[in-house]
Design an enzyme around this catalytic site. Structure first.
Site, mmCIF file in Angstrom:
data_model
loop_
_atom_site.group_PDB
_atom_site.id
_atom_site.type_symbol
_atom_site.label_atom_id
_atom_site.label_comp_id
_atom_site.label_asym_id
_atom_site.label_seq_id
_atom_site.Cartn_x
_atom_site.Cartn_y
_atom_site.Cartn_z
ATOM 1 N N CYS A 43 -2.462 9.003 2.986
ATOM 2 C CA CYS A 43 -2.130 8.502 1.641
ATOM 3 C C CYS A 43 -3.189 8.915 0.637
ATOM 4 O O CYS A 43 -2.879 9.182 -0.517
ATOM 5 C CB CYS A 43 -1.964 6.989 1.664
ATOM 6 S SG CYS A 43 -3.378 6.140 2.386
ATOM 7 N N GLU A 96 0.883 -1.179 0.000
ATOM 8 C CA GLU A 96 0.000 0.000 0.000
ATOM 9 C C GLU A 96 0.911 1.215 0.000
ATOM 10 O O GLU A 96 1.567 1.515 1.010
ATOM 11 C CB GLU A 96 -0.902 -0.007 1.242
ATOM 12 C CG GLU A 96 -1.827 -1.213 1.342
ATOM 13 C CD GLU A 96 -2.957 -1.203 0.311
ATOM 14 O OE1 GLU A 96 -3.218 -0.151 -0.286
ATOM 15 O OE2 GLU A 96 -3.552 -2.271 0.099
HETATM 16 P P1 NAD Z 1 8.606 4.849 4.360
HETATM 17 O O1 NAD Z 1 8.561 4.102 3.079
HETATM 18 O O2 NAD Z 1 9.697 5.798 4.581
HETATM 19 O O3 NAD Z 1 8.652 3.841 5.608
HETATM 20 C C1 NAD Z 1 7.639 2.882 5.837
HETATM 21 C C2 NAD Z 1 8.202 1.773 6.725
HETATM 22 O O4 NAD Z 1 9.192 1.055 6.004
HETATM 23 C C3 NAD Z 1 8.875 2.251 8.007
HETATM 24 O O5 NAD Z 1 8.481 1.405 9.059
HETATM 25 C C4 NAD Z 1 10.361 2.081 7.695
HETATM 26 O O6 NAD Z 1 11.162 1.884 8.829
HETATM 27 C C5 NAD Z 1 10.328 0.846 6.836
HETATM 28 N N1 NAD Z 1 11.503 0.657 5.962
HETATM 29 C C6 NAD Z 1 12.395 1.575 5.532
HETATM 30 N N2 NAD Z 1 13.318 1.002 4.718
HETATM 31 C C7 NAD Z 1 12.984 -0.311 4.631
HETATM 32 C C8 NAD Z 1 13.525 -1.422 3.922
HETATM 33 N N3 NAD Z 1 14.596 -1.293 3.147
HETATM 34 N N4 NAD Z 1 12.922 -2.620 4.046
HETATM 35 C C9 NAD Z 1 11.814 -2.764 4.810
HETATM 36 N N5 NAD Z 1 11.249 -1.742 5.502
HETATM 37 C C10 NAD Z 1 11.827 -0.529 5.413
HETATM 38 O O7 NAD Z 1 7.162 5.538 4.462
HETATM 39 P P2 NAD Z 1 6.704 6.598 5.528
HETATM 40 O O8 NAD Z 1 7.409 7.880 5.222
HETATM 41 O O9 NAD Z 1 6.778 6.018 6.893
HETATM 42 O O10 NAD Z 1 5.150 6.759 5.188
HETATM 43 C C11 NAD Z 1 4.634 7.714 4.315
HETATM 44 C C12 NAD Z 1 4.285 7.075 2.983
HETATM 45 O O11 NAD Z 1 3.366 6.009 3.199
HETATM 46 C C13 NAD Z 1 3.584 8.002 2.010
HETATM 47 O O12 NAD Z 1 4.113 7.810 0.726
HETATM 48 C C14 NAD Z 1 2.131 7.543 2.071
HETATM 49 O O13 NAD Z 1 1.385 7.833 0.904
HETATM 50 C C15 NAD Z 1 2.303 6.087 2.266
HETATM 51 N N6 NAD Z 1 1.091 5.490 2.841
HETATM 52 C C16 NAD Z 1 0.324 4.701 2.054
HETATM 53 C C17 NAD Z 1 -0.857 4.167 2.553
HETATM 54 C C18 NAD Z 1 -1.760 3.322 1.699
HETATM 55 O O14 NAD Z 1 -2.657 2.693 2.246
HETATM 56 N N7 NAD Z 1 -1.547 3.268 0.394
HETATM 57 C C19 NAD Z 1 -1.222 4.423 3.872
HETATM 58 C C20 NAD Z 1 -0.396 5.227 4.654
HETATM 59 C C21 NAD Z 1 0.759 5.751 4.125
#
Ligand code: NAD
Length: 519
Positions: free
Chosen positions: A289, A255
């Site tokens: 999001c 997502e």
């Molecule tokens: P992010 O991608 O920076 O981090 C998300 C998670 O991934 C964190 O827990 C982080 O520690 C982890 N992570 C980082 N590197 C990783 C790796 N290499 N392998 C595995 N995990 C790793 O996202 P964010 O900044 O926390 O969240 C904001 C983003 O999330 C926005 O783009 C938003 O649109 C999206 N979002 C999408 C939805 C949806 O339902 N589509 C819902 C909420 C947020």
């Protein structure tokens, strides 16, 4: 007591669901003030391995508890969330900077509903399905489809909704009979730890639900250890997760980010369109999001729409106050303020006008950006093409609906979208042409609360979906079963082959399939 809660300031948080670790720690800040409020362990691959072993050990007993046994615990948890609402809101606010109402409306209400929904509906969605087949070789046999839990699910969460966007996925995974390890965002781990306490109090067996705090590398280590990974976060990290998962052929559901358009047709109720665009553009500080990220308005109603949005945006109150005193909170992730500023400055440099806001906010420290309305925007600007994830509403005038649809689809993303128009059939026809996983007519975002309705991104916004039947079946292995109850010692097509039997079979197949006309 709404909104008068004390800010929760734990000193050092050691998740008691995790094994003792020699891991380093990371700090958690209150983004509304910039104050460090907690430290959590940054768990490494060895910790994750131990947690995975524990999760696998206890999963069979959790599965054996059956839907009713698991539902009992999840329903208790629904009540727990309501009984502990003020504490949970305080924790959420302390690490996100969101307003009391944003936490209540989109976290508490969603979380409580989800515990009840999956407790009630998991069995229905995962019940055995009888299958009928036209294949002659299986006549008289029982065919069915069943859904068995995959075993151990890894859930990786983002920071914008630490309850909704992490537990929204953990709950159906648990209801299906899996053990779960949740890796919350390092920006907002405290809500997950608080909810883990609740699940423990509600009787979830030890090890069935574990929280692995840590940075990105902890998430990467989790991908290697689980049977399926449910990831919510940015598109960039989602691609990394999918690459890592490819090594172990681990299924993923992603997502990801969005750039949701809202189209205002010339027959729209302009008041409703303006209220909805502003609310769902600024809700949670624009850090949703499926926030309204860009607006396209048909020329005849453009001036009226802009005037209404501007007036309402000027009246917004931003700050860190108790419930009812503020409308928009702080940014949650400090670097996000720089991204928002970059998008606004880029738009200004390319000719956009700022009608409201347009600056970093000042509120006793912390990370703030003012609610901002931009006009004279176009698709050369980052504010119209990249995910801003902040309290900005760029509004573009379009000639007609064809241009609006073209602009809405001119994006690598396809998460949500909205179309406003009084002629519902016409607005719905326009909505069907927008490339998005979910489209609302005369509304926005609220579709997310319908747990029966699938929610997932098109294009670069994701893979798979949450909610509805697909939102729980993805945590299971679909197992096809064929049961032969009544049979002869040997079927006619079995060994030894004979010319006589082959001729008979051949005639039979010709009778079945060879009588149609050729065009
Ligand atoms: P992010 O991608 O920076 O981090 C998300 C998670 O991934 C964190 O827990 C982080 O520690 C982890 N992570 C980082 N590197 C990783 C790796 N290499 N392998 C595995 N995990 C790793 O996202 P964010 O900044 O926390 O969240 C904001 C983003 O999330 C926005 O783009 C938003 O649109 C999206 N979002 C999408 C939805 C949806 O339902 N589509 C819902 C909420 C947020």
């Amino acid at each position: 007591m709404a909104g008068t809660e004390e800010q929760v300031k734990p000193e050092v948080v050691v998740p008691d669901t995790a094994p003792p670790s020699s891991a380093s720690e990371f700090a958690v800040e209150n983004p509304a003030t910039g104050e460090v409020i907690a430290h959590c362990p940054n768990l490494g691959p060895e910790d994750i391995k131990k947690m995975a072993a524990r999760g696998r050990e206890v999963q069979p007993a959790w599965e054996a508890l059956g839907f009713e046994g698991r539902a009992r615990i999840l329903k208790r948890m629904q009540k727990w969330v309501m009984d502990h609402q003020e504490e949970v809101i305080a924790v959420i606010r302390s690490e996100t900077g969101k307003t009391y109402e944003d936490a209540l409306i989109a976290e508490i209400s969603y979380g409580a509903a989800a515990f009840g929904f999956w407790a009630t509906n998991a069995e229905k969605y995962l019940a055995d399905e009888k299958v009928k087949s036209s294949a002659v070789l299986v006549k008289g046999k029982k065919l069915l489809l069943r859904y068995r839990p995959l075993g151990l699910i890894g859930v990786i969460g983002p920071w914008n909704y630490p309850l909704t966007n992490s537990f929204g996925d953990c709950i159906p995974a648990l209801a299906a009979g899996n053990s779960v390890i949740l890796k919350p965002s390092e920006i907002t781990p405290l809500t997950s730890l608080k909810l883990a306490e609740g699940l423990k109090e509600c009787g979830i067996p030890d090890g069935v639900f574990q929280v692995a705090t840590g940075l990105g590398a902890t998430g990467a280590a989790l991908v290697d250890e689980v049977d399926m990974i449910m990831f919510t976060g940015s598109t960039a990290t989602g691609k990394k997760v999918m690459k890592t998962a490819a090594d172990t052929l681990t299924p993923v559901s992603l997502e990801l980010g969005g750039k949701d358009p809202l189209i205002v047709l010339k027959d729209a109720d302009v008041d409703r369109a303006a209220n909805t665009a502003l609310y769902y553009g600024m809700f949670n500080g624009g850090q949703t999001c499926i926030s309204v990220e860009r607006v396209y308005v048909e020329e005849p109603v453009y001036d009226e729409f802009v005037a209404k949005v501007t007036e309402k945006a000027r009246a917004l109150r931003q700050g860190d106050g108790p419930s009812g005193s503020v409308d928009v909170g702080s940014m949650t992730f400090p670097p996000q303020v720089d991204i928002v500023e970059k998008h606004v400055e880029d738009a200004k440099a390319k000719g956009a006008r700022v009608l409201v806001g347009g600056e970093r906010g000042q509120h006793n420290g912390g990370y703030w950006y003012e609610p901002t309305v931009l006009v004279d925007v176009d698709h050369t600007m980052l504010a119209m093409t990249e995910e801003t994830f902040g309290p900005t509403l760029p509004i573009m005038k379009v000639r007609d609906e064809e241009e609006a649809i073209k602009m809405a689809n001119d994006s690598p993303y396809g998460l949500g979208a909205s179309v406003f128009g009084k002629d519902i059939a016409h607005a719905e026809a326009v909505a069907r042409r927008v490339e998005a996983g979910a489209v609302c007519v005369n509304d926005a975002l609220i579709n997310y609360s319908a747990l029966e309705l699938p929610m997932g991104g098109a294009k670069a916004s994701g893979l798979g979906s949450r909610h509805g039947a697909g939102g729980i079946r993805k945590y299971t292995q679909q197992q096809a079963m064929l049961v032969t109850r009544f049979a002869t010692k040997k079927d006619p097509h079995m060994y030894p082959y004979s010319a006589k039997m082959t001729t008979r079979l051949s005639k039979f197949f010709k009778f079945l399939y060879g009588r149609g006309k050729r065009d």
